[in-house]
Motif scaffolding. Structure first.
Motif, PDB file in Angstrom:
ATOM      1  N   LYS A 116      -3.193  -9.693   8.426  1.00 54.61           N
ATOM      2  CA  LYS A 116      -3.893  -9.276   9.328  1.00 54.61           C
ATOM      3  C   LYS A 116      -5.959  -8.794   8.872  1.00 54.61           C
ATOM      4  N   ASN A 117      -5.500  -7.663   8.335  1.00 52.11           N
ATOM      5  CA  ASN A 117      -6.731  -7.462   7.131  1.00 52.11           C
ATOM      6  C   ASN A 117      -7.822  -7.888   6.992  1.00 52.11           C
ATOM      7  N   MET A 162      -8.447 -13.850  -6.058  1.00 58.72           N
ATOM      8  CA  MET A 162      -8.212 -12.626  -5.881  1.00 58.72           C
ATOM      9  C   MET A 162      -7.664 -12.260  -4.460  1.00 58.72           C
ATOM     10  N   ASP A 163      -6.372 -11.116  -5.004  1.00 57.76           N
ATOM     11  CA  ASP A 163      -5.725 -10.996  -3.636  1.00 57.76           C
ATOM     12  C   ASP A 163      -6.098 -10.230  -2.267  1.00 57.76           C
ATOM     13  N   ASP A 164      -5.315 -10.219  -1.106  1.00 59.72           N
ATOM     14  CA  ASP A 164      -5.758 -10.163   0.253  1.00 59.72           C
ATOM     15  C   ASP A 164      -6.316  -8.504   0.244  1.00 59.72           C
ATOM     16  N   ASP A 165      -5.507  -7.698  -0.351  1.00 58.57           N
ATOM     17  CA  ASP A 165      -5.141  -6.392  -0.867  1.00 58.57           C
ATOM     18  C   ASP A 165      -5.951  -5.884  -1.943  1.00 58.57           C
ATOM     19  N   PHE A 200     -10.704  -2.881  -6.837  1.00 59.35           N
ATOM     20  CA  PHE A 200      -9.071  -1.287  -6.445  1.00 59.35           C
ATOM     21  C   PHE A 200      -7.886  -2.166  -5.740  1.00 59.35           C
ATOM     22  N   HIS A 201      -7.021  -1.666  -6.069  1.00 55.30           N
ATOM     23  CA  HIS A 201      -5.404  -2.532  -5.494  1.00 55.30           C
ATOM     24  C   HIS A 201      -5.279  -1.633  -5.075  1.00 55.30           C
ATOM     25  N   ASP A 202      -5.132  -1.674  -2.559  1.00 57.20           N
ATOM     26  CA  ASP A 202      -4.694  -1.059  -1.612  1.00 57.20           C
ATOM     27  C   ASP A 202      -3.074  -1.542  -1.875  1.00 57.20           C
ATOM     28  N   GLY A 203      -2.586  -1.094  -2.468  1.00 59.38           N
ATOM     29  CA  GLY A 203      -1.222  -2.189  -2.462  1.00 59.38           C
ATOM     30  C   GLY A 203      -0.734  -1.575  -1.766  1.00 59.38           C
TER      31      GLY A 203
END
Length: 443
Positions: free
Chosen positions: A18-19, A132-135, A295-298
């Protein structure tokens, strides 16, 4: 292509969160600050989205601010409808079966989402495609000797573009919560030995006991950026190790104008590892590790970073929290599901020995894990491994079939002047092989 032509650059996201729009805003701000828009490029965004991941709507992924629309060349949305159009077009042009195409493309599962982005980028003549990943956010955190944190903006896209013309693939670094494995406060040597056996059982091409000891015991589950990498100007080449040139699925850029073969992403049904099996195909490609972090905000605990609000301390990954425990379990299940195929591809000669060793380590370590976490759910890991071991031949055949179909999809026709016949290219020479210069428009 003339030196005045713009390089076509793509940034691809496979998302279901969602973010996502806030993540995209964060990257846009970074592109602007780093001078990406001053370079001789046309920038395109590819968004493959899965509405079932967190129960949201297509419109949630399309609420992109006008200033982003106005700053880029194109934004491609790839949902269920677009995936169906991709399959129908290929089916008509290449005479392939719909069920075969649905093993490659889809609106769910990271492997299929990435393939949808990759195909759309190729079709639109993109030269350089950054995933790129979404987190993940364009920032790095370092820990100073006094324990305080420093936050350093990272020019991810610009750094990849600075080096991608020299090679086939560039890959950056990751910091933050890069592993779903929580921190365990090991009380005695028996606990440590049991945990060591478990880590060895689930280890893969990028995770092993030696690496996890530092992250889990010294840094309590957190990876900090290293000064020596942040200050390093030149990339280094990634060599083949244990059957592959291992790249991750994010903070990685493909030089589509140079690569002679483009490989699809694949994972066994309901498993993880799409970047892993992509990596096993990489043999002759030149791959550079470039000095830039994301920065991975897993666990999505620090979304405030995108607004420039940086935490003074990163908390340990506490397994007592249900969200962390659930993510850890899902990750372990995903690893067990793809591990048999990975061993089959990289170490077929010792396949049975390795599988039996993993089963033995699981049986010895899982009782400790279940007692520590207060759940019996991890007992299913052995069952998952045995099931995917039983079906490994089928999954290996499917992996080969996916690569074969992908070659048919992307092959071009050319004239063989020696006999005036038409032959089909075996190599996936996707586009113009001339390099596209990336330079400042002010030069």
């Amino acid at each position: 292509m003339s030196n005045n032509s713009k390089a076509k650059v793509g940034v691809g996201f496979a998302t279901g969160r969602k973010n996502f729009i806030n993540v995209l805003k964060s990257h846009y701000k970074n592109w602007k600050n780093s001078g990406v828009f001053d370079q001789n490029i046309s920038l395109n965004i590819f968004i493959a989205y899965d509405v079932s991941y967190s129960d949201i709507t297509e419109e949630d992924f399309k609420r992109i601010p006008k200033y982003i629309y106005d700053s880029v060349e194109n934004i491609f949305f790839i949902g269920k409808k677009e995936v169906q159009e991709i399959c129908n077009d290929i089916k008509k042009e290449k005479s392939l079966k719909l069920r075969e195409l649905k093993e490659i493309f889809g609106d769910h599962g990271y492997g299929k989402l990435r393939n949808s982005v990759l195909y759309t980028a190729i079709k639109n003549n993109i030269d350089y495609l950054l995933f790129m990943d979404d987190d993940e956010y364009p920032i790095a955190t370092v820990q100073h000797t006094d324990g305080t944190l420093g936050w350093i903006e990272q020019n991810i896209l610009k750094t990849h573009l600075d080096h991608i013309q020299e090679c086939d693939i560039t890959m950056g670094y990751h910091c933050g919560y890069i592993s779903p494995i929580p921190y365990f406060d090991i009380k005695d040597s028996l606990d440590k030995e049991a945990f060591k056996l478990f880590i060895e059982a689930i280890s893969n091409e990028v995770l092993d006991w030696e690496k996890m000891k530092k992250v889990l015991f010294k840094n309590k589950g957190i990876t900090y950026a290293e000064d020596k990498i942040l200050k390093k100007q030149k990339p280094h080449e990634i060599e083949s190790v244990n059957g592959g040139k291992w790249v991750l699925g994010s903070n990685v850029c493909l030089n589509l104008s140079r690569m002679k073969k483009i490989y699809p992403f694949y994972n066994p049904p309901k498993a993880r590892g799409e970047d892993t099996f992509f990596s096993t195909c990489l043999k002759k490609e030149t791959i550079y590790r470039v000095p830039v972090y994301s920065f991975h905000d897993g666990f999505l605990k620090h979304s405030s970073i995108m607004n420039g609000i940086y935490p003074e301390k990163l908390e340990e990954v506490n397994y007592s929290e249900k969200v962390i425990k659930d993510r850890f379990l899902k990750a372990c299940i995903g690893w067990m599901r793809y591990k048999p195929l990975l061993i089959r591809i990289t170490n077929k000669r010792n396949y049975a020995k390795e599988i039996n060793s993993i089963i033995e380590k699981l049986e010895k370590s899982i009782p400790f894990l279940c007692e520590t976490l207060g759940t019996d759910e991890f007992k299913q890991l052995t069952k998952e491994l045995k099931y995917y071991d039983k079906h490994v031949a089928k999954h290996h055949e499917q992996f080969q079939k996916v690569n074969e179909i992908w070659r048919k999809i992307n092959s071009k026709k050319k004239i063989d002047k020696s006999n005036n016949g038409i032959i089909e290219e075996e190599n996936l020479v996707i586009m113009n092989m001339e390099s596209n210069p990336i330079s400042s428009t002010t030069e």
